[in-house]
Design an enzyme around this catalytic site. Structure first.
Site, PDB file in Angstrom:
ATOM      1  CG  ASP A  31      24.939  56.655  49.386  1.00  0.00           C
ATOM      2  OD1 ASP A  31      25.493  55.613  49.771  1.00  0.00           O
ATOM      3  OD2 ASP A  31      24.275  57.400  50.148  1.00  0.00           O
ATOM      4  CG  ASN A  87      31.430  51.116  55.214  1.00  0.00           C
ATOM      5  OD1 ASN A  87      32.636  51.359  55.294  1.00  0.00           O
ATOM      6  ND2 ASN A  87      30.553  52.024  54.821  1.00  0.00           N
ATOM      7  N   GLY A  93      30.880  49.988  60.094  1.00  0.00           N
ATOM      8  CA  GLY A  93      29.974  51.062  59.688  1.00  0.00           C
ATOM      9  C   GLY A  93      28.923  50.652  58.678  1.00  0.00           C
ATOM     10  CD  GLN A  94      27.143  45.397  55.894  1.00  0.00           C
ATOM     11  OE1 GLN A  94      27.961  44.719  56.519  1.00  0.00           O
ATOM     12  NE2 GLN A  94      26.401  44.907  54.915  1.00  0.00           N
ATOM     13  CG  HIS A 100      26.633  48.436  50.110  1.00  0.00           C
ATOM     14  ND1 HIS A 100      26.019  47.667  51.074  1.00  0.00           N
ATOM     15  CD2 HIS A 100      27.061  49.555  50.741  1.00  0.00           C
ATOM     16  CE1 HIS A 100      26.077  48.299  52.240  1.00  0.00           C
ATOM     17  NE2 HIS A 100      26.712  49.448  52.069  1.00  0.00           N
ATOM     18  CG  HIS A 102      30.111  53.056  49.992  1.00  0.00           C
ATOM     19  ND1 HIS A 102      29.087  53.921  50.299  1.00  0.00           N
ATOM     20  CD2 HIS A 102      30.017  52.032  50.885  1.00  0.00           C
ATOM     21  CE1 HIS A 102      28.407  53.447  51.343  1.00  0.00           C
ATOM     22  NE2 HIS A 102      28.951  52.303  51.715  1.00  0.00           N
TER      23      HIS A 102
END
Ligand code: DGP
Length: 114
Positions: A31, A87, A93-94, A100, A102
């Site tokens: 990230d 998310n 909160g995307q 994806h 995390h």
């Protein structure tokens, strides 16, 4: 707010990323704004915008992504535990419209999340 599908550009090598794993179905890379000592994103090569777009056709792919996450957690030495987060959409909160996971580790996590 959702941005462009920048992860498709990473798959297509149009922008660079620190890639830590790749196979025919998925890609994993670090990230850009790490929230933990280990913060890796695991994405499908198939362009699925968000978790709520998943269908029965994605069953094997999702299982595969989880196995990749578990393998990467071992590779990164996260033997005491880690957190796997998805998310979904604005309230989740995307920000990038490409599914994806995390993978976060290397520090203690708190609950509830923010
Ligand atoms: P989310 O908020 O769940 O959609 O997470 C998107 C993550 O993607 C966020 O933690 C930052 C990361 N990110 C955004 N743009 C880039 C990029 O260009 N490269 C990399 N490696 N990560 C990015």
């Amino acid at each position: 707010m959702m941005q462009d599908d920048i992860f498709q550009k990473i798959i297509d090598r149009e922008i660079s990323a620190n890639i830590v794993f790749e196979d025919e179905r998925c890609l994993a890379f670090r990230d850009l704004h790490p929230q933990a000592p280990t913060h890796v994103l695991i994405i499908p090569k198939k362009a699925i915008p968000t978790h709520s777009d998943l269908t029965d056709d994605d069953r094997d792919l999702l299982g595969h992504m989880h196995l990749v996450a578990a393998r990467l957690a071992k590779d990164f030495g996260l033997n005491d535990g880690y957190r796997l987060v998805v998310n979904c959409l604005d309230r989740g909160g995307q920000t990038v419209p490409h599914l994806h996971f995390h993978l976060l580790g290397g520090r203690d996590m708190t609950w509830p999340p923010g």
